[in-house]
Design an enzyme around this catalytic site. Structure first.
Site, PDB file in Angstrom:
ATOM      1  N   ASP A 107       0.514  -1.363   0.077  1.00  0.00           N
ATOM      2  CA  ASP A 107      -0.061  -0.076   0.066  1.00  0.00           C
ATOM      3  C   ASP A 107       0.871   1.424   0.063  1.00  0.00           C
ATOM      4  O   ASP A 107       2.087   1.346   0.431  1.00  0.00           O
ATOM      5  CB  ASP A 107      -0.803   0.037   1.265  1.00  0.00           C
ATOM      6  CG  ASP A 107      -2.019  -1.086   1.723  1.00  0.00           C
ATOM      7  OD1 ASP A 107      -2.072  -1.708   0.355  1.00  0.00           O
ATOM      8  OD2 ASP A 107      -2.044  -1.359   2.455  1.00  0.00           O
TER       9      ASP A 107
HETATM   10  N1  URA Z   1      -1.213  -6.256   3.891  1.00  0.00           N
HETATM   11  C1  URA Z   1      -1.768  -4.713   4.045  1.00  0.00           C
HETATM   12  O1  URA Z   1      -2.561  -4.371   4.631  1.00  0.00           O
HETATM   13  N2  URA Z   1      -0.895  -3.652   3.367  1.00  0.00           N
HETATM   14  C2  URA Z   1       0.287  -3.971   2.466  1.00  0.00           C
HETATM   15  O2  URA Z   1       0.758  -3.199   1.880  1.00  0.00           O
HETATM   16  C3  URA Z   1       0.750  -5.548   2.420  1.00  0.00           C
HETATM   17  C4  URA Z   1       0.058  -6.392   3.207  1.00  0.00           C
END
Ligand code: URA
Length: 262
Positions: A107
């Site tokens: 993310d």
């Molecule tokens: N899980 C999440 O919530 N975000 C990420 O970036 C990777 C795994």
């Protein structure tokens, strides 16, 4: 046995770093070192034995493919395009002539380990759940999860996309201000999975960082830094994924055999 020696500029160009001409310029400019010494144009190397560095970074030749491990800062998207025009993790690295794409996603607000490659097979092996590659995250969460909440995370929680697969979960630290640091390892990668899992058990994520993928860690990489994976590391990753798939394959006694019609 004869060692296959090749001209350095050919080895560099063949790996996708740029045109032969561009690679010759890199060598002329003293930006390439072989076994610690500044390289000269036309010198011959054994890519499997010599240590080649470009701009001080170890360089890997893998059938025209490259793979980089990046310590992604927060505030970068891990897609190749972003309709909102936010900074992209691929902006951090420019290798002329090589179009890199991220392996899986992190993310915008998640930091840590992400691979960039131009090797579609490697990306597939590392992201498809059937290959079961472990990815480990450090999640700073609100509140101190009780053993029951930790077990729920381990066993799987129901998300709109389906129940999450069994995970490895450790409470690493209880922190002042009623926060806790969890280590969560997953073999799948549903969108925002760690955040959704933690929220589900009542402990929303405050900060999230991926710290490990298979045997790869961020050792030696500060935020925003990257390095080339070695040929050995790439091979190990591919072997590992293929082995995992076989481990996951159904046992023969569990398979239904189709009746043969005569
Ligand atoms: N899980 C999440 O919530 N975000 C990420 O970036 C990777 C795994």
């Amino acid at each position: 046995m004869k060692i296959a020696l090749e001209r350095l500029q050919k080895v560099l160009a063949g790996s996708g770093i740029g045109s032969r001409r561009y690679c010759e310029d890199l060598i002329r400019a003293g930006r390439v070192r072989v076994d610690g010494k500044v390289a000269t144009l036309g010198m011959k190397v054994d890519p499997a034995k010599n240590l080649i560095c470009v701009d001080g970074r170890k360089f890997t030749v893998s059938q025209g493919h490259v793979c980089l491990i990046v310590n992604k800062p927060k505030g970068y998207v891990s897609t190749v395009k972003d309709p909102q025009g936010r900074p992209k993790v691929t902006d951090l690295i420019h290798i002329p002539g090589v179009r890199l794409f991220p392996v899986g996603r992190l993310d915008y607000q998640t930091s840590g380990l992400i691979l960039l490659t131009n090797d579609g097979e490697l990306a597939y092996l590392l992201t498809h759940p059937k290959y079961g590659i472990w990815k480990t995250y450090h999640a700073l969460v609100k509140g101190i999860p009780c053993p029951k909440a930790l077990n729920r995370l381990r066993e799987g929680v129901p998300l709109p996309e389906g129940k999450t697969a069994p995970a490895r979960v450790k409470l690493l630290k209880e922190l002042p201000g009623s926060q806790a640091l969890l280590e969560i390892s997953l073999r799948e990668g549903k969108k925002r999975q760690v955040r959704k899992m933690c929220r589900y058990v009542g402990h929303p994520v405050v900060e999230l960082k991926r710290v490990k993928l298979a045997f790869l860690t961020l050792k030696g990489l500060r935020t925003g830094e990257y390095r080339f994976l070695t040929q050995e590391e790439i091979k190990r990753l591919k072997d590992l994924a293929r082995r995992k798939k076989n481990e996951h394959a159904p046992k023969i006694e569990n398979c239904k055999l189709f009746e043969q019609k005569n």
